[in-house]
Design a protein around this motif. Structure first.
Motif, mmCIF file in Angstrom:
data_model
loop_
_atom_site.group_PDB
_atom_site.id
_atom_site.type_symbol
_atom_site.label_atom_id
_atom_site.label_comp_id
_atom_site.label_asym_id
_atom_site.label_seq_id
_atom_site.Cartn_x
_atom_site.Cartn_y
_atom_site.Cartn_z
ATOM 1 N N GLU A 1 43.019 54.020 43.778
ATOM 2 C CA GLU A 1 42.199 52.850 44.053
ATOM 3 C C GLU A 1 40.866 52.923 43.320
ATOM 4 O OE1 GLU A 1 42.912 50.058 45.444
ATOM 5 O OE2 GLU A 1 44.945 50.683 45.864
ATOM 6 N N ASP B 1 42.274 48.183 40.803
ATOM 7 C CA ASP B 1 42.283 47.138 41.813
ATOM 8 C C ASP B 1 42.294 45.760 41.156
ATOM 9 O OD1 ASP B 1 42.226 46.185 44.465
ATOM 10 O OD2 ASP B 1 40.065 45.903 44.356
ATOM 11 N N GLN B 2 41.450 45.587 40.134
ATOM 12 C CA GLN B 2 41.437 44.310 39.406
ATOM 13 C C GLN B 2 42.756 44.082 38.689
ATOM 14 O OE1 GLN B 2 37.966 44.063 36.869
ATOM 15 N NE2 GLN B 2 36.854 42.965 38.449
ATOM 16 N N ARG C 1 45.669 45.094 39.583
ATOM 17 C CA ARG C 1 46.666 44.685 40.568
ATOM 18 C C ARG C 1 46.553 43.186 40.878
ATOM 19 N NH1 ARG C 1 45.644 48.359 43.514
ATOM 20 N NH2 ARG C 1 47.350 49.762 43.000
ATOM 21 N N GLU C 2 45.327 42.698 41.011
ATOM 22 C CA GLU C 2 45.122 41.275 41.292
ATOM 23 C C GLU C 2 45.572 40.411 40.109
ATOM 24 O OE1 GLU C 2 41.034 40.793 42.259
ATOM 25 O OE2 GLU C 2 41.090 42.188 43.940
ATOM 26 N N ILE C 3 45.224 40.835 38.907
ATOM 27 C CA ILE C 3 45.615 40.078 37.714
ATOM 28 C C ILE C 3 47.130 40.039 37.582
ATOM 29 C CG2 ILE C 3 45.572 40.099 35.187
ATOM 30 C CD1 ILE C 3 42.703 41.257 35.422
ATOM 31 N N TRP C 4 47.761 41.193 37.769
ATOM 32 C CA TRP C 4 49.214 41.275 37.595
ATOM 33 C C TRP C 4 49.947 40.427 38.638
ATOM 34 C CZ3 TRP C 4 52.030 42.100 33.686
ATOM 35 C CH2 TRP C 4 53.377 42.469 33.793
ATOM 36 N N ALA C 5 49.412 40.389 39.842
ATOM 37 C CA ALA C 5 50.012 39.541 40.867
ATOM 38 C C ALA C 5 49.920 38.076 40.483
ATOM 39 C CB ALA C 5 49.325 39.785 42.211
ATOM 40 N N THR C 6 48.787 37.665 39.920
ATOM 41 C CA THR C 6 48.635 36.283 39.464
ATOM 42 C C THR C 6 49.632 35.952 38.368
ATOM 43 O OG1 THR C 6 46.283 36.279 40.024
ATOM 44 C CG2 THR C 6 47.025 34.636 38.428
ATOM 45 N N VAL D 1 36.593 36.236 38.764
ATOM 46 C CA VAL D 1 37.161 37.576 38.943
ATOM 47 C C VAL D 1 36.066 38.622 38.790
ATOM 48 C CG1 VAL D 1 38.786 39.268 38.004
ATOM 49 C CG2 VAL D 1 39.440 36.858 38.164
ATOM 50 N N LEU E 1 33.790 38.872 41.882
ATOM 51 C CA LEU E 1 34.327 39.304 43.167
ATOM 52 C C LEU E 1 33.785 40.663 43.575
ATOM 53 C CD1 LEU E 1 38.083 38.248 42.923
ATOM 54 C CD2 LEU E 1 36.339 37.285 44.443
ATOM 55 N N ARG E 2 33.386 41.483 42.597
ATOM 56 C CA ARG E 2 32.894 42.820 42.898
ATOM 57 C C ARG E 2 31.410 42.768 43.246
ATOM 58 N NH1 ARG E 2 37.387 42.356 42.675
ATOM 59 N NH2 ARG E 2 39.020 43.791 42.080
#
Length: 477
Positions: free
Chosen positions: A15, A20-21, A23-28, A406, A409-410
């Motif tokens: 993590e 973490d970013q 993972r979010e990008i790949w999910a999108t 994006v 978000l941090r």
């Protein structure tokens, strides 16, 4: 690389902010989460900013790498390892080209920059001659920074922004993040996904399979992009072996960025107001596998080439497009660039506060542009995988404003990690690139895909150096 420079690789399963970013990008992008285990990150250091720019760079490049690995797995059954070098990712988000014995033209027009209006800050983007003319015609002053500063100081920022935009120019008032969140366009962007992805099933497709060492050999990419996100996307695709044909109008130049972004491409010119040249573009579109375009969302429609018409010409097309301020809301067709998005969305204002300054502080690199470019490349690669495995065509829409979200978000705050050091000769490729402007060195690629190294067939050549036609041969490196 010396022994003390060998990077420690971080698996994406750990993590870290970059993983973490990613993972979010790949999910999108709709990718399978298990593929993320193939990606690791090496080396340390940060681009100093109020935001985690290096993490975004590593994540965006990692997404493009995983998408290429997925394409290879779909063909060979084996998933290659992907490694992102955080240091090189940070440097490539700046400039990858190092001229040898000559200088790159300035990146910014002398008038471009941040100015204090009566009530708040505003940025003028004047790199294109017609955008410069629009701003100066509104201000009624000479085209030099001191005169512009005096003229701007007599305006309210929002009124000046509206006036410049109405003349066809580019300007952005500096908002805070809260002000952007309350703005109608900020609310529209917040309601959009990072990428709009739509697939078209049961389409005609080509008999094509990726090669293990050059995954995109045999793929044709029609590049209708300009500064800077779109050209970054197509440069990456060229590095994987695609034939990239970039089309520009006659007379258009980008002296401060062209040598950087046309690596690996053939660049030609067409006058799309000429029916014969427009027909040439239609023929090129019929022969393309991928189109990447950064025209405003209404521009191609006026030429009779909206999304539906492009799909009719080429049902199997992977169609990737970019808009600056998003695909909905009152600003959806507004001209925009990375530096303007930073002003509108609160990034420059947050930088000012983090640095305890009194004027806008932009990111150290045009990170929104570069990150969006790699997201677009990743989407194009996923589109190829879906076409190959499912017979689907794909339409993808990205926007700079949504990518900016994006980054935001941090948590804000200047990182205490050591700053990325300037590159040295050991960071550069051994061969000399013979560009149209003179010899140059390129930085080593920021990404390694096991068995499929990034490599570019063509050195950077001037716009218009080639004819507007697909190559008769796609022989590769």
């Amino acid at each position: 690389m010396q022994a003390d420079q060998v990077p420690t690789t971080t698996a994406v399963a750990d993590e870290t902010p970059a993983s973490d970013q990613l993972r979010e990008i790949w999910a999108t992008l709709g990718g399978a989460p298990a593929l993320l285990d193939a990606c690791g990150f090496g080396r340390s250091g940060e681009l100093i900013s109020a935001f985690r720019v290096t993490d975004l760079a590593a994540a965006a490049i990692g997404a493009a790498g995983i998408a290429a690995a997925e394409l290879l797995q779909a063909s060979t059954g084996r998933l290659p390892a992907v490694r992102v070098d955080r240091r090189m990712a940070s440097l490539w988000f700046g400039m990858s080209l190092r001229p040898l014995g000559w200088k790159m033209p300035p990146q910014w027009d002398p008038v471009a920059g941040n100015y204090r209006a009566r009530d708040r800050w505003i940025r003028l983007h004047t790199n294109a001659p017609h955008h410069r003319d629009a701003a100066l015609s509104v201000l009624g002053c000479a085209g030099e920074a001191k005169s512009v500063a005096l003229a701007v100081s007599r305006w309210d920022a929002s009124a000046l922004e509206d006036a410049v935009v109405s003349r066809g120019g580019c300007a952005a008032v500096m908002y805070s993040r809260q002000e952007w969140a309350e703005h109608p366009q900020g609310q529209a962007v917040a309601s959009e996904p990072l990428l709009h992805v739509h697939t078209h099933g049961s389409v005609a497709t080509r008999d094509w399979q990726p090669l293990s060492d050059r995954p995109l050999r045999g793929i044709r990419v029609l590049d209708l992009t300009r500064i800077l996100a779109g050209p970054v996307a197509t440069r990456f695709l060229a590095g994987l072996g695609a034939e990239v044909l970039r089309i520009d109008p006659y007379g258009w130049e980008e002296p401060g960025t062209v040598p950087e972004v046309v690596l690996g491409k053939r660049c030609a010119r067409l006058n799309l107001k000429n029916p014969a040249d427009l027909d040439v573009l239609r023929q090129l579109l019929r022969g393309a596998d991928i189109i990447v375009h950064g025209y405003r969302s209404d521009a191609l429609a006026r030429l009779g080439l909206d999304a539906a018409q492009r799909r009719e010409l080429n049902p199997a097309l992977i169609d990737v497009s970019l808009d600056a301020y998003g695909w909905s809301g009152p600003w959806r067709c507004r001209r925009g660039f990375d530096s303007l998005i930073q002003m509108s969305t609160g990034i420059a204002e947050a930088g000012m506060r983090a640095m305890h300054g009194h004027e806008p502080v932009n990111l150290p690199v045009q990170a929104i542009d570069h990150a969006t470019g790699y997201l677009m490349a990743a989407a194009a690669l996923r589109g190829l995988t879906q076409r190959m495995t499912q017979g689907a065509g794909t339409e993808v829409r990205a926007s700079l404003a949504r990518t900016a979200a994006v980054l935001q978000l941090r948590p804000e705050g200047v990182s205490e990690v050591a700053e990325i050091a300037a590159d040295t000769p050991s960071d550069r490729a051994a061969h000399v690139e013979q560009t149209s402007w003179g010899p140059a060195a390129r930085l080593l690629p920021p990404l390694e895909i096991e068995g499929a190294p990034l490599a570019w067939r063509y050195p950077a050549r001037a716009l218009g150096a080639y004819e507007p036609e697909w190559s008769s041969s796609n022989d590769d490196l």
